[in-house]
Design an enzyme around this catalytic site. Structure first.
Site, PDB file in Angstrom:
ATOM      1  CD  GLU A  89      -4.020  -9.606  12.828  1.00  0.00           C
ATOM      2  OE1 GLU A  89      -3.486 -10.704  12.978  1.00  0.00           O
ATOM      3  OE2 GLU A  89      -3.990  -8.709  13.688  1.00  0.00           O
ATOM      4  CG  ASP A  90      -8.503  -9.739  13.428  1.00  0.00           C
ATOM      5  OD1 ASP A  90      -7.809 -10.529  12.775  1.00  0.00           O
ATOM      6  OD2 ASP A  90      -8.265  -9.446  14.613  1.00  0.00           O
TER       7      ASP A  90
END
Length: 720
Positions: A89-90
């Site tokens: 996600e990051d």
């Protein structure tokens, strides 16, 4: 590149928080610990330059999450996935890179935990709901997904102080409403308790502080009494040669607060209880220990529960009893084995590292898989993520009732569950065709609320089908989803049929019909209106989202003929006949309660379909101001079902008058839904009865019987 080609990390260069994790992983083989440290290396590199709100390097968070899972004794793949759970996600790290280095299972786990922030949603709530739905479906494939998510949430709650106040409240509320109940549903009481107290402290800091201080003060005053009771229990068990560990239990601030709130009890009432846990070596010893404590202090009648013979839905097992203690306050005692104690604390995570794929799961794991399987099934039939979340929340009730099927099987349902919930718990087909229930051999309606220990048998009929009123009766997500699924299907079928009749009628008024509209013209209209099939257009018409006259005019105009302006009220075409069975698309107005035999008019209400009114209803004057929404309808000769009607009855006010009228209505084969007093004095009263009748003739028969009672001065249909 395989992890084995990387040289082991030098412990001297590892940060203290990674060394602490390494120590907790002592139960794993060295080769697996090296894989975990490699995951840290990959994660630290991926998150390089990222920091938490507190200013710490971001990698400290996933390592802390892995530490929580290590305390639970989880396997290496779960620990690795926890360290990498935010990378997809990051960071720039790809799923394929994860899978190639750490295996497909780790990639699946990380993907299951990853939120859906990159997708476009209509609102924050929709994004949260869809994210949560994805997580639950990933849980159904692999339980370890939720263990990582709960550990992630627990660490976020421990470090919530760095967030702004609105974020703290939002995250705390979500934790209390969803994550703590899930931890409880999975039997993870230790994590559940910490999530609840951290959520309580963040959401209501002042209440948390006051209750915590009062608990500390109360415990200080009672320490000596608790010590004496613990000593007496231990001595008596030892005298009977029962090896046991006796531990005093302390209520948490959240449990005190929620009980004060739900049970309307004072703090003093809740704290005036001594709690102890007795841990023994076998299930047989549990019952022997129970006999010993009952011999020491007298048990309170009806306060004994055997969760060993009938475990809770989350796999929890224990004997619960309440005793009359020496200091005038009740003593709550839980008796369980060390194995049961481990499952009670850790639930599905208990003994995970030592369980092989072929080995038996513990009771919490088996029951959790059963629950998650039913959630996955529910998700398939629920289009809206928000509706799915609503159903899941309903299923997360902390209290259950335990019921027996005729074959002796045990079903656990939420508190306040009805016989209809039980029917759907047995099987969807049983629920769909249920008509009544035998509870402990007594015939009762489906709306009956059930109590633990009852034997329930569902009576079905092939002709019986769900109706919208059932949604007000059930409390379980499974029942709600199944009923909504059936009603949506029914509504679609009814809407297509009714929409077809409405469009045919509108086209007939223009001297055309659906059959003579060229397929190319129809296809172009559907394409421009963004419908895939004709059925979707017909359904949209019946549900009031499109006006049949406008659609007919556009189709005829597109064909090259002159369109005529005409409203549904003045069309020379025949009225649409209704049987009353079209409940998926028809509703009957509460302002006038139309009955078969009445002259009626239909009004297209956007999204609701056709609302049927009596032609003399006072509201029709206003409805006629939108002629394009008015639909000419009339009753068919063959009308089905019961219809609601209201009777205004003026009576002489004397004892027994209500029972006399009710008996007359029942004798006329009508069901009473509601009774209320409109006016009342010493001499007379006016009552408003809501009843069910088949048609106007049936209503006239009811009114005749009521007049003959001799206790009424007037009987009128309401509204007049």
């Amino acid at each position: 590149m395989p992890a084995a080609t990387h040289p082991p990390l030098d412990p001297s260069v590892l940060p203290p928080y990674v060394l602490a994790l390494r120590e907790r992983l002592g139960y794993l083989p060295e080769s697996q610990i090296e894989r975990v440290l490699r995951a840290y290396e990959v994660g630290a590199h991926a998150h390089e330059g990222q920091a938490r709100k507190s200013g710490e390097p971001y990698i400290t968070h996933p390592v802390a999450v892995a530490g929580i899972l290590a305390e639970l004794g989880m396997d290496a793949e779960t620990i690795i996935a926890a360290i990498l759970h935010d990378t997809l996600e990051d960071t720039e790290l790809s799923r394929s890179a994860l899978a190639s280095e750490f295996g497909e299972t780790v990639a699946e786990l990380v993907d299951g935990v990853t939120k859906l922030d990159k997708m476009k949603f209509g609102s924050r709530q929709e994004a949260d709901a869809e994210s949560f739905r994805k997580m639950l479906l990933a849980m159904a494939r692999d339980l370890r997904v939720i263990l990582i998510k709960l550990s992630d949430r627990l660490h976020n709650m421990r470090t919530l102080g760095a967030k702004d106040a609105p974020s703290r409240r939002r995250i705390a509320r979500e934790t209390l409403e969803i994550y703590a109940p899930i931890a409880q549903r999975l039997g993870m009481n230790k994590i559940k308790a910490e999530l609840q107290d951290l959520g309580f402290r963040a959401l209501y800091p002042d209440r948390y502080r006051v209750i915590s201080e009062r608990i500390r003060a109360a415990l200080g005053n009672r320490r000596e009494a608790m010590g004496k009771i613990e000593e007496a229990l231990s001595a008596r068990l030892a005298a009977d040669q029962l090896p046991a560990r006796v531990v005093g239990r302390i209520k948490s601030p959240w449990s005190i607060y929620s009980k004060m709130h739900s049970e309307h009890k004072s703090f003093a009432q809740l704290m005036d209880v001594y709690g102890f846990r007795v841990v023994v070596d076998s299930a047989m010893s549990c019952y022997m220990a129970l006999g010993v404590v009952h011999a020491l202090y007298k048990p309170v009648d009806r306060r004994f529960k055997d969760f060993i013979a009938i475990p809770k839905a989350n796999g929890y097992q224990s004997l619960h009893t309440v005793l009359l203690g020496p200091f005038g306050a009740p003593i709550e005692v839980q008796v369980r084995t060390a194995e049961m104690d481990s499952v009670a604390e850790s639930g599905v995570a208990a003994h995970w590292a030592y369980k092989t794929d072929s080995g038996p799961a513990n009771s919490a794991q088996a029951r959790a898989r059963e629950w998650l399987s039913s959630l996955a099934d529910s998700s398939v039939h629920t289009a809206s993520s928000a509706e799915f979340i609503e159903n899941v929340k309903i299923d997360l009730f902390p209290d259950e009732v335990y019921l027996f099927t005729p074959r002796g099987d045990i079903l656990a349902l939420p508190r306040n569950a009805t016989a209809l919930d039980f029917a759907y718990a047995v099987h969807t087909d049983v629920g769909d065709h249920a008509v009544a229930a035998r509870v402990d051999k007594k015939l009762l309606p489906l709306r009956t609320r059930l109590e633990s220990g009852q034997l329930v048998e569902i009576i079905t009929a092939p002709s019986a089908v769900p109706n919208p009123a059932w949604l007000e009766v059930v409390v379980t997500g499974k029942a709600r989803t199944a009923i909504r699924q059936y009603l949506k299907h029914l509504q679609h079928e009814d809407a297509v049929d009714f929409g077809h009749r409405m469009l045919d009628r509108a086209l007939d008024a223009l001297g055309s019909s659906l059959e003579v509209i060229p397929p190319t013209v129809l296809d172009r209209f559907l394409h421009e209106s963004k419908f895939k099939r004709l059925e979707e257009l017909l359904s949209d018409i019946a549900l009031g989202n499109r006006m049949p006259d406008q659609v007919a005019s556009q189709l005829v105009a597109t064909r090259g003929r002159r369109s005529h302006e005409a409203s549904a009220l003045v069309h020379p075409a025949e009225k649409i006949r209704i049987t009353g069975a079209e409940r998926g698309v028809l509703s009957f107005a509460n302002c006038c309660h139309p009955l078969p035999g009445d002259e009626i008019i239909g009004y297209l209400s956007s999204g609701k379909g056709i609302v049927v009114h009596r032609a003399e209803c006072p509201n029709v004057v206003e409805l006629r101001k939108s002629p394009e929404r008015c639909v000419g309808i009339e009753w068919d000769r063959d009308v089905q079902g019961d219809y609601r009607a209201e009777l205004r009855i003026e009576v002489i006010n004397r004892p027994g008058v209500l029972a006399t009228i009710a008996a007359a209505i029942a004798a006329a084969d009508s069901n009473i839904e509601n009774v209320e007093y409109v006016e009342r004095d010493l001499a007379a009263a006016t009552l408003l009865f809501t009843i069910e009748v088949r048609n106007r003739k049936h209503l006239a028969d009811v009114m005749r019987r009521v007049r003959r009672t001799g206790v009424v001065s007037g009987v009128y249909r309401y509204p007049l």
